[in-house]
Design an enzyme around this catalytic site. Structure first.
Site, mmCIF file in Angstrom:
data_model
loop_
_atom_site.group_PDB
_atom_site.id
_atom_site.type_symbol
_atom_site.label_atom_id
_atom_site.label_comp_id
_atom_site.label_asym_id
_atom_site.label_seq_id
_atom_site.Cartn_x
_atom_site.Cartn_y
_atom_site.Cartn_z
ATOM 1 N N ASP A 18 44.860 38.180 48.078
ATOM 2 C CA ASP A 18 45.123 38.973 49.277
ATOM 3 C C ASP A 18 43.786 39.441 49.842
ATOM 4 O OD1 ASP A 18 46.345 40.409 51.254
ATOM 5 O OD2 ASP A 18 47.155 41.974 49.956
ATOM 6 N N MET A 19 43.438 38.980 51.042
ATOM 7 C CA MET A 19 42.181 39.385 51.665
ATOM 8 C C MET A 19 42.213 40.885 51.965
ATOM 9 S SD MET A 19 40.617 36.538 51.618
ATOM 10 C CE MET A 19 39.147 36.990 52.529
ATOM 11 N N ASP A 112 46.508 35.746 55.531
ATOM 12 C CA ASP A 112 45.489 36.243 54.603
ATOM 13 C C ASP A 112 46.000 36.442 53.181
ATOM 14 O OD1 ASP A 112 47.162 38.360 55.128
ATOM 15 O OD2 ASP A 112 45.578 39.843 55.390
ATOM 16 N N GLU A 113 47.065 35.722 52.821
ATOM 17 C CA GLU A 113 47.713 35.977 51.527
ATOM 18 C C GLU A 113 48.343 34.699 51.006
ATOM 19 O OE1 GLU A 113 51.442 38.780 49.960
ATOM 20 O OE2 GLU A 113 50.785 38.857 52.043
#
Length: 357
Positions: A18-19, A112-113
């Site tokens: 996860d960013m 982003d995940e």
């Protein structure tokens, strides 16, 4: 960053990445002058909403989906930035190209995940995680938080444990003790409404939840009750799905504070249309039906749908239709949730064939 002495390493076959504050982090990376400042992505207009806030901004109580005017009251000297979805998409592709250097078994959850199945990789899980994080940092300048465990529920829970730039490992012998103090909202499948229902009967933590029978949870939540009963005991049989057949794709948010301001709702729909368009294009699919859903402060749900003669995935079309559907709904109470969904999906390849047919 937490690195633990691993046991049962053969079982640690799922990674959740996860960013960290992705949109805001991209803005900071592209504009070093704002690094270290409270960065709020969501625009400048008071009618806008916060898409992402960096960790400096979160210290002021700012969170995603908060109206900009509220954010400005909490943090008047924050750096407010208008979203640049094309740029975020570019960086997302960079990040995922790095992930694919390590494994093809990837389930992208959002821009982003993602979940990674590492069961076929001989490298130690922590060594692999460190290499991924290092490569992402070198190539993009961004950090990610990573959870490692033996199923998807625990891996996702772990990735949120030590944010930002964190690593957390949850092994089988740590369950259920590590889960006991966590709020019920942390359990995948328990949303705000379900959490409120549980709180109403005196159930606030996973330890409280463990005291309920499977039968009781099924009576309370239907089929989802069975899954909740299993997950809090460390059981989750969901696989990392690299080619998932979808019947629908959507975006929705529950507001911290209910609103009846139509301009605010329209801003949400504009942002959701952008996210939905990106998700459809990223997966190579089009939709023919767009559905708008709203839920008011009394939990009454209204939906409106429109089915087209053509398949679409472009932002302007999705947004225009969502606005049409919003106009069809009579709003008498404040709204606490809004979302849009695309269904009747078709892959881009089939869409091309149907056009030529």
């Amino acid at each position: 960053m937490e690195i633990q002495n691993l046991k049962q390493k053969m079982e640690l076959n799922i990674i959740h990445v996860d960013m960290d504050a992705f949109y805001a982090s991209v803005e900071e990376q592209d504009n070093p002058k704002i690094k270290g400042l409270p960065v709020i992505v969501g625009g400048l207009s008071n009618h806008g909403i916060v898409t992402t806030a960096n960790y400096e901004a979160r210290k002021y109580g700012i969170h995603s989906a908060m109206p900009i005017f509220m954010a400005k009251k909490k943090c008047p000297k924050g750096c407010y930035v208008f979203p640049r979805m094309k740029r975020y998409q570019e960086v997302s592709k960079e990040v995922f190209s790095i992930l694919y250097e390590f494994t093809d078994l990837i389930e992208q959850v959002s821009i982003d995940e993602a979940y990674l199945d590492i069961s076929n990789i001989s490298m130690e899980p922590l060594e692999l995680v460190m290499k991924i994080k290092e490569k992402v940092m070198i190539d993009t300048g961004l950090t990610m938080s990573v959870g490692v465990s033996y199923n998807k529920f625990l891996a996702k829970l772990a990735s949120d444990w030590n944010k930002p730039d964190g690593i957390k490992v949850i092994t089988e012998d740590m369950v259920p003790n590590i889960l006991l103090p966590l709020p019920v909202r942390k359990v995948h499948g328990i949303g705000p409404k379900s959490a409120k229902k549980l709180n109403g009967i005196g159930v606030y933590t996973i330890e409280d939840l463990l005291g309920l029978s499977e039968y009781f949870l099924i009576e309370l939540f239907g089929k989802a009750g069975m899954e909740i009963y299993s997950r809090i005991r460390g059981i989750d049989y969901r696989k990392v799905n690299t080619t998932r057949e979808r019947k629908s794709l959507g975006v929705e948010r529950t507001f911290e504070e209910a609103t009846s301001d139509k301009k605010v709702l329209m801003k949400y729909l504009e942002r959701f249309s952008e996210e939905l368009s990106y998700d459809l294009k990223n997966r190579g699919i089009h939709g023919r039906t767009i559905t708008l859903k709203i839920k008011d402060e009394n939990f009454a749900v209204q939906t409106r749908s429109k089915t087209l003669n053509e398949y679409i995935n472009d932002l302007p079309q999705i947004f225009d239709i969502s606005l049409e559907l919003l106009e069809e709904i009579e709003i008498h109470n404040k709204i606490r949730l809004i979302g849009i969904t695309a269904s009747n999906l078709m892959t881009s390849e089939l869409e091309q064939l149907s056009l030529f047919d």
